[in-house]
Design an enzyme around this catalytic site. Sequence first.
Site, PDB file in Angstrom:
ATOM      1  N   ARG A   6       0.798  -1.229   0.000  1.00 20.92           N
ATOM      2  CA  ARG A   6       0.000   0.000   0.000  1.00 20.92           C
ATOM      3  C   ARG A   6       0.831   1.280   0.000  1.00 20.92           C
ATOM      4  O   ARG A   6       0.496   2.266   0.670  1.00 20.92           O
ATOM      5  CB  ARG A   6      -0.991   0.032   1.173  1.00 20.92           C
ATOM      6  CG  ARG A   6      -2.001  -1.077   1.178  1.00 20.92           C
ATOM      7  CD  ARG A   6      -2.944  -1.073  -0.024  1.00 20.92           C
ATOM      8  NE  ARG A   6      -3.705  -2.300  -0.068  1.00 20.92           N
ATOM      9  CZ  ARG A   6      -3.361  -3.359  -0.820  1.00 20.92           C
ATOM     10  NH1 ARG A   6      -2.311  -3.321  -1.620  1.00 20.92           N
ATOM     11  NH2 ARG A   6      -4.079  -4.456  -0.794  1.00 20.92           N
ATOM     12  N   SER A  10      -9.925   0.576   3.954  1.00 20.81           N
ATOM     13  CA  SER A  10      -9.162   0.032   5.087  1.00 20.81           C
ATOM     14  C   SER A  10      -8.464   1.171   5.822  1.00 20.81           C
ATOM     15  O   SER A  10      -7.705   1.925   5.230  1.00 20.81           O
ATOM     16  CB  SER A  10      -8.113  -0.966   4.596  1.00 20.81           C
ATOM     17  OG  SER A  10      -8.757  -2.096   4.071  1.00 20.81           O
ATOM     18  N   GLU A  58      -3.386   3.495   7.027  1.00 15.96           N
ATOM     19  CA  GLU A  58      -3.326   3.328   5.564  1.00 15.96           C
ATOM     20  C   GLU A  58      -4.018   4.528   4.914  1.00 15.96           C
ATOM     21  O   GLU A  58      -3.544   5.067   3.917  1.00 15.96           O
ATOM     22  CB  GLU A  58      -4.038   2.030   5.136  1.00 15.96           C
ATOM     23  CG  GLU A  58      -4.030   1.813   3.632  1.00 15.96           C
ATOM     24  CD  GLU A  58      -4.587   0.453   3.227  1.00 15.96           C
ATOM     25  OE1 GLU A  58      -4.278  -0.563   3.892  1.00 15.96           O
ATOM     26  OE2 GLU A  58      -5.352   0.413   2.248  1.00 15.96           O
TER      27      GLU A  58
HETATM   28  C1  LIG Z   1     -15.329   0.665   0.156  1.00 20.97           C
HETATM   29  C2  LIG Z   1     -13.842   0.754  -0.134  1.00 20.97           C
HETATM   30  C3  LIG Z   1     -13.128  -0.387  -0.457  1.00 20.97           C
HETATM   31  C4  LIG Z   1     -11.761  -0.327  -0.716  1.00 20.97           C
HETATM   32  N1  LIG Z   1     -11.093  -1.468  -1.041  1.00 20.97           N
HETATM   33  C5  LIG Z   1      -9.770  -1.407  -1.334  1.00 20.97           C
HETATM   34  C6  LIG Z   1      -9.049  -2.596  -1.714  1.00 20.97           C
HETATM   35  O1  LIG Z   1      -9.578  -3.685  -1.788  1.00 20.97           O
HETATM   36  N2  LIG Z   1      -7.738  -2.471  -1.999  1.00 20.97           N
HETATM   37  C7  LIG Z   1      -7.081  -1.280  -1.939  1.00 20.97           C
HETATM   38  O2  LIG Z   1      -5.878  -1.222  -2.226  1.00 20.97           O
HETATM   39  N3  LIG Z   1      -7.740  -0.142  -1.583  1.00 20.97           N
HETATM   40  C8  LIG Z   1      -9.054  -0.183  -1.294  1.00 20.97           C
HETATM   41  N4  LIG Z   1      -9.726   0.956  -0.929  1.00 20.97           N
HETATM   42  C9  LIG Z   1      -8.988   2.222  -0.805  1.00 20.97           C
HETATM   43  C10 LIG Z   1      -8.945   3.092  -2.072  1.00 20.97           C
HETATM   44  O3  LIG Z   1     -10.037   2.835  -2.923  1.00 20.97           O
HETATM   45  C11 LIG Z   1      -7.632   2.918  -2.842  1.00 20.97           C
HETATM   46  O4  LIG Z   1      -6.514   3.272  -2.064  1.00 20.97           O
HETATM   47  C12 LIG Z   1      -7.611   3.763  -4.119  1.00 20.97           C
HETATM   48  O5  LIG Z   1      -6.480   3.371  -4.885  1.00 20.97           O
HETATM   49  C13 LIG Z   1      -7.550   5.270  -3.857  1.00 20.97           C
HETATM   50  O6  LIG Z   1      -7.819   5.920  -5.068  1.00 20.97           O
HETATM   51  P1  LIG Z   1      -8.448   7.381  -5.088  1.00 20.97           P
HETATM   52  O7  LIG Z   1      -8.510   7.817  -6.506  1.00 20.97           O
HETATM   53  O8  LIG Z   1      -9.720   7.429  -4.334  1.00 20.97           O
HETATM   54  O9  LIG Z   1      -7.309   8.194  -4.315  1.00 20.97           O
HETATM   55  P2  LIG Z   1      -7.506   9.254  -3.142  1.00 20.97           P
HETATM   56  O10 LIG Z   1      -8.154   8.589  -1.982  1.00 20.97           O
HETATM   57  O11 LIG Z   1      -8.137  10.492  -3.683  1.00 20.97           O
HETATM   58  O12 LIG Z   1      -5.973   9.557  -2.799  1.00 20.97           O
HETATM   59  C14 LIG Z   1      -5.201   8.553  -2.190  1.00 20.97           C
HETATM   60  C15 LIG Z   1      -3.720   8.984  -2.294  1.00 20.97           C
HETATM   61  O13 LIG Z   1      -3.330   8.959  -3.653  1.00 20.97           O
HETATM   62  C16 LIG Z   1      -2.807  10.224  -4.051  1.00 20.97           C
HETATM   63  N5  LIG Z   1      -3.184  10.427  -5.459  1.00 20.97           N
HETATM   64  C17 LIG Z   1      -4.438  10.398  -5.991  1.00 20.97           C
HETATM   65  N6  LIG Z   1      -4.379  10.611  -7.324  1.00 20.97           N
HETATM   66  C18 LIG Z   1      -3.064  10.782  -7.623  1.00 20.97           C
HETATM   67  C19 LIG Z   1      -2.335  11.038  -8.842  1.00 20.97           C
HETATM   68  N7  LIG Z   1      -2.957  11.176 -10.028  1.00 20.97           N
HETATM   69  N8  LIG Z   1      -0.988  11.134  -8.771  1.00 20.97           N
HETATM   70  C20 LIG Z   1      -0.329  11.012  -7.584  1.00 20.97           C
HETATM   71  N9  LIG Z   1      -0.949  10.767  -6.413  1.00 20.97           N
HETATM   72  C21 LIG Z   1      -2.307  10.656  -6.434  1.00 20.97           C
HETATM   73  C22 LIG Z   1      -3.435  11.234  -3.106  1.00 20.97           C
HETATM   74  O14 LIG Z   1      -2.645  12.415  -2.982  1.00 20.97           O
HETATM   75  C23 LIG Z   1      -3.479  10.430  -1.811  1.00 20.97           C
HETATM   76  O15 LIG Z   1      -2.211  10.468  -1.196  1.00 20.97           O
HETATM   77  C24 LIG Z   1     -11.100   0.924  -0.655  1.00 20.97           C
HETATM   78  C25 LIG Z   1     -11.823   2.085  -0.348  1.00 20.97           C
HETATM   79  C26 LIG Z   1     -13.184   2.007  -0.078  1.00 20.97           C
HETATM   80  C27 LIG Z   1     -13.934   3.273   0.233  1.00 20.97           C
END
Ligand SMILES: Cc1cc2nc3c(=O)[nH]c(=O)nc-3n(C[C@H](O)[C@H](O)[C@H](O)COP(=O)(O)OP(=O)(O)OC[C@H]3O[C@@H](n4cnc5c(N)ncnc54)[C@H](O)[C@@H]3O)c2cc1C
Length: 308
Positions: free
Chosen positions: A175, A224, A294
Amino acid sequence: MYKLDNLIKHLPQVEGRYTENALLSKITWFRVGGPADVLYKPSSIDDLSRFLNQLPTGIPYIPMGVGSNVIIRDGGVEGVVLRLGRGFTDMSFDKDVVKIGSGCLDLNVALFAAQHSLTGLEFLSGIPGTIGGALRMNAGAYGTEIKDVLKQATAVDRQGKTHILKPADFGFRYRGVDVPSDWIFTGAEFYTSPGEQDAIEARIIEIKQQREASQPVRSRTGGSTFANPYNNSAWKLIDHAGCRGLTVGGAMVSELHCNFMINTGDATADNIEALGETVRHRVLNKTGILLDWEIKRLGLKGHERGCQ
Ligand SMILES: Cc1cc2nc3c(=O)[nH]c(=O)nc-3n(C[C@H](O)[C@H](O)[C@H](O)COP(=O)(O)OP(=O)(O)OC[C@H]3O[C@@H](n4cnc5c(N)ncnc54)[C@H](O)[C@@H]3O)c2cc1C
């Protein structure tokens, strides 16, 4: 320090869109938190590169996807929040390599691959973020992570220069990655293999059903909360420490999956963060293990911005 009133006047001319005092609680999964001084939606990679190249030193910025792994604190975010949307959602494939803009939703990438009978990206269908967020978090599920499928990614640095990153450049870990935190991912290429469309689609449906049964996917949550410690499960430790259903204000540890916190309706970001810290302390006292966050906590606490 730039004041809110003045910040936008210091920002470069762009083709994309600036929004002042943008409410981030509307665009994150937890639905909490204060505003960004400015929200910037670049129109293209060139627009983003110019913005970064001309951004005066000292103005902070952070990228955000759909906010599915963040708590935006109640005092909001100083500086510029960048959100890659249209202009970063192209999808194409060349033989078995799928090429994706970093603003694409993970689910849409899995569906795109399925539509073209390409297998290997089904795991993305259960992760509710964007490809940018997935690259930053080395997102994964069901035994596959971004590191296992990545051919290469593109990122723009603080000077606006584009870099092509191979997997070896990422420093992948559970992660997380070691790519500089101010680099913005703009796209990625993933390896897949030819597969049976029916089987791929069936797997995506199965993942959806498993998720709905085991996670509060229709709640206001951030996924998570804590990373799994080596050889252990965060949820088991949290359960063992008696934290299932624990509340602080409107924030609650999910009854369904106790490594998820949920906003039951009127939680503040402070409630959610305080609940997380309470869980960490209880787990530490009970098991001697200190859980690592996380979820990314971004921005200022309410009192740091002078609000309640
Ligand atoms: C119901 C639910 C289930 C989930 N299940 C999982 C799972 O099974 N596995 C898992 O790994 N995660 C899971 N997650 C967590 C999440 O979906 C992941 O971490 C996802 O990759 C985050 O993407 P996001 O676009 O929402 O990023 P954000 O939450 O908006 O940002 C997360 C991080 O990424 C950075 N970021 C975002 N976009 C960029 C970019 N273009 N360039 C550089 N940095 C960037 C942000 O600055 C921040 O530090 C879950 C979340 C929820 C709500």
